[in-house]
Design an enzyme around this catalytic site. Structure first.
Site, PDB file in Angstrom:
ATOM      1  N   GLU A  67     -49.960  20.826   8.273  1.00  0.00           N
ATOM      2  CA  GLU A  67     -50.597  19.595   8.757  1.00  0.00           C
ATOM      3  C   GLU A  67     -51.682  19.882   9.800  1.00  0.00           C
ATOM      4  OE1 GLU A  67     -48.172  16.307   9.879  1.00  0.00           O
ATOM      5  OE2 GLU A  67     -47.002  16.317   8.025  1.00  0.00           O
ATOM      6  N   GLU A  72     -42.506  18.334   2.772  1.00  0.00           N
ATOM      7  CA  GLU A  72     -41.740  17.499   3.712  1.00  0.00           C
ATOM      8  C   GLU A  72     -41.656  16.076   3.194  1.00  0.00           C
ATOM      9  OE1 GLU A  72     -42.833  17.387   7.885  1.00  0.00           O
ATOM     10  OE2 GLU A  72     -43.396  19.502   7.815  1.00  0.00           O
TER      11      GLU A  72
HETATM   12  C1  NOJ Z   1     -44.540  16.292   9.954  1.00  0.00           C
HETATM   13  C2  NOJ Z   1     -44.451  17.529  10.767  1.00  0.00           C
HETATM   14  O1  NOJ Z   1     -44.832  18.651  10.020  1.00  0.00           O
HETATM   15  C3  NOJ Z   1     -43.090  17.748  11.421  1.00  0.00           C
HETATM   16  O2  NOJ Z   1     -43.259  18.699  12.424  1.00  0.00           O
HETATM   17  C4  NOJ Z   1     -42.554  16.437  11.940  1.00  0.00           C
HETATM   18  O3  NOJ Z   1     -41.360  16.595  12.639  1.00  0.00           O
HETATM   19  C5  NOJ Z   1     -42.351  15.509  10.779  1.00  0.00           C
HETATM   20  N1  NOJ Z   1     -43.639  15.236  10.180  1.00  0.00           N
HETATM   21  C6  NOJ Z   1     -41.715  14.187  11.141  1.00  0.00           C
HETATM   22  O4  NOJ Z   1     -42.526  13.467  11.994  1.00  0.00           O
END
Ligand code: NOJ
Length: 459
Positions: A169, A364
């Site tokens: 991200e 994710e």
């Molecule tokens: C995306 C991120 O990569 C991660 O670090 C985060 O905890 C999750 N989203 C949930 O917000």
């Protein structure tokens, strides 16, 4: 699981748990680890919920054997984790902390022993603070710093880890340099755009290094040898009123400024005319040099998609809720919209807008704060009835399946995440785990969603 069973997915489809170093490891100052930007940022009053820090998190540094065994016990067969740059190179470059490398050797061995395919991310938001003192992502030298770090890890772990991600991200770096809301807390659009550009160069350079070490890309994705990719999150912006020109313009611009600002350079070899115009008009064009886009646009072996939701935009914010409800959507108890079709839309964006032919990983997906308070059942056992999380996961899997049935090549689904952990600025106040923990990973309690996943995966 609303009719779906694990058998509805291809036989070699993998199911994993995703985590990141700063959010789970703890041991923030142990065994020679250097400080990283969240160690410092979280200590600035007001930056994180309750002033919470990543100091302890889930104490994975000490408790990884139990946590990896739990992933296996629940039926998962891959673990997506990240290396802490400052644990390996405390100053960011140069001196190697052998104890840091040794920790990851033990952790990767334990993953393999538990039948968890390791999927390693090099950078999940935790720049060594020493590098931040040297300008961090605003200094173009970050390309060399990152390539040195990446090369060291490729050489040390290359034969054990089949899946490598350069950055997770990239937008978090924009939030850290452009909006000041994440570490390191710098705040100007110009800095955000420059940090993004340098990050993309660092990505391209690390992929080149990967190919130098492991040989040129041959054929498709193949887990019998190391593969490399990047993880980008798509939160597609929709106009609340599709027939309102202001709403449409707003949503389009947000998409340009967010996911397309990474995907266009990586897959199309440049920023879009719309983003270039926005950057020029707002005096925030980054320093772009000849050859930059050739470096950024390296062929990848897979693409990692993080997908949580969509965003509905309107020039008149009062129209948003109405649009969501009118569109058949609804809100979860944490206030976020429940829109599982987001994953289907995002996969189609990759296929239709970017013409992607490499495999996609869902790196994710998950949700937070769903009926988290433990209650006693009739036998007096503590339970967490997180029905909203179950509904969320099921909904996303259904739309994922639909996209796969339409021919989109997805190989893995990673759930975010195993234990409640350090959720950045939200600290410990957002619980994302399917297993409840008192922070420090004490008193683990499987939530209903953990039983649900186990039942789904193991029958
Ligand atoms: C995306 C991120 O990569 C991660 O670090 C985060 O905890 C999750 N989203 C949930 O917000």
């Amino acid at each position: 699981m609303s009719g779906l069973t694990v058998k509805d997915f291809p036989k070699d489809f993998k199911w994993g748990i995703a985590t990141s170093a700063a959010q789970i490891e703890g041991a923030a100052f142990e065994d020679g680890k250097g400080a990283e930007i969240w160690d410092v940022f979280s200590r600035i009053p007001g930056k994180t919920f309750g002033g919470q820090t990543p100091d302890v998190a889930c104490d994975y540094y000490h408790k990884f054997p139990e946590q990896l065994a739990l992933m296996k016990e629940l039926g998962f067969n891959s673990h997506r984790f990240s290396f802490s740059w400052a644990r390996i190179l405390p100053e960011g470059t140069g001196r190697v902390n052998e104890k840091g490398l040794d920790f990851y050797r033990r952790a990767v061995d334990a993953m393999l022993e538990n039948g968890l395919m390791p999927n390693a991310t090099l950078y999940h938001w935790d720049l060594p603070q020493e590098l931040e003192y040297r300008g961090g992502f605003l200094n173009r030298d970050v390309v060399n710093w990152f390539t040195e770090y990446a090369g060291l890890l490729f050489e040390t772990f290359g034969d054990l880890i089949p899946v490598w991600t350069t950055f997770n991200e990239p937008i978090a770096t924009y939030v850290g340099y452009g909006l000041g809301a994440f570490a390191p807390g710098r705040k100007s659009e110009k800095s955000g755009r420059q940090a993004n550009h340098n990050l993309l160069l660092a990505h391209g350079s690390a992929v080149k290094r990967f190919r130098e070490i492991f040989g040129e890309k041959q054929g498709g994705f193949d887990t019998s040898r190391p593969n490399v990719g990047i993880v980008v999150d798509i939160w597609h912006h929709h106009p609340a009123r599709p027939d309102n020109a202001d709403d449409v313009r707003l949503a389009e611009l947000e998409n340009e400024k967010a996911y397309r600002s990474y995907l266009d350079p990586i897959f199309k070899g440049g920023y879009s005319p719309a983003l270039l115009k926005f950057m020029a008009d707002s005096y925030c064009l980054p320093d772009i040099r000849p050859g930059d886009f050739e470096l950024i646009k390296q062929p990848l072996d897979f693409f990692g998609l993080n997908c949580y939701n969509r965003v509905v935009d309107s020039a008149d914010p009062s129209k948003v809720r109405q649009a969501v409800e009118f569109g058949g959507g609804n809100y979860m108890d944490n206030g976020a919209e429940f829109y599982p079709k987001a994953i289907y839309d995002a996969l189609h964006i990759m296929k239709d807008m970017y013409g992607l032919t490499i495999p996609i990983f869902i790196t994710e997906n998950g949700t937070y704060n769903c009926e988290e308070e433990p209650v006693r059942d009739a036998e007096g056992r503590l339970r967490v009835h997180d029905v909203t999380r179950i509904r969320y996961i099921d909904g996303f899997l259904e739309w994922l399946k639909k996209a796969m049935d339409e021919g989109i090549d997805v190989r893995v689904y990673y759930l975010w995440t195993l234990l409640d952990n350090f959720e950045w600025t939200a600290g410990n106040s957002f619980r994302f785990g399917i297993v409840r923990s008192d922070y420090g990973a004490e008193n683990l309690l499987l939530k209903d969603s953990a039983y649900h996943m186990k039942e789904f995966l193991l029958g």
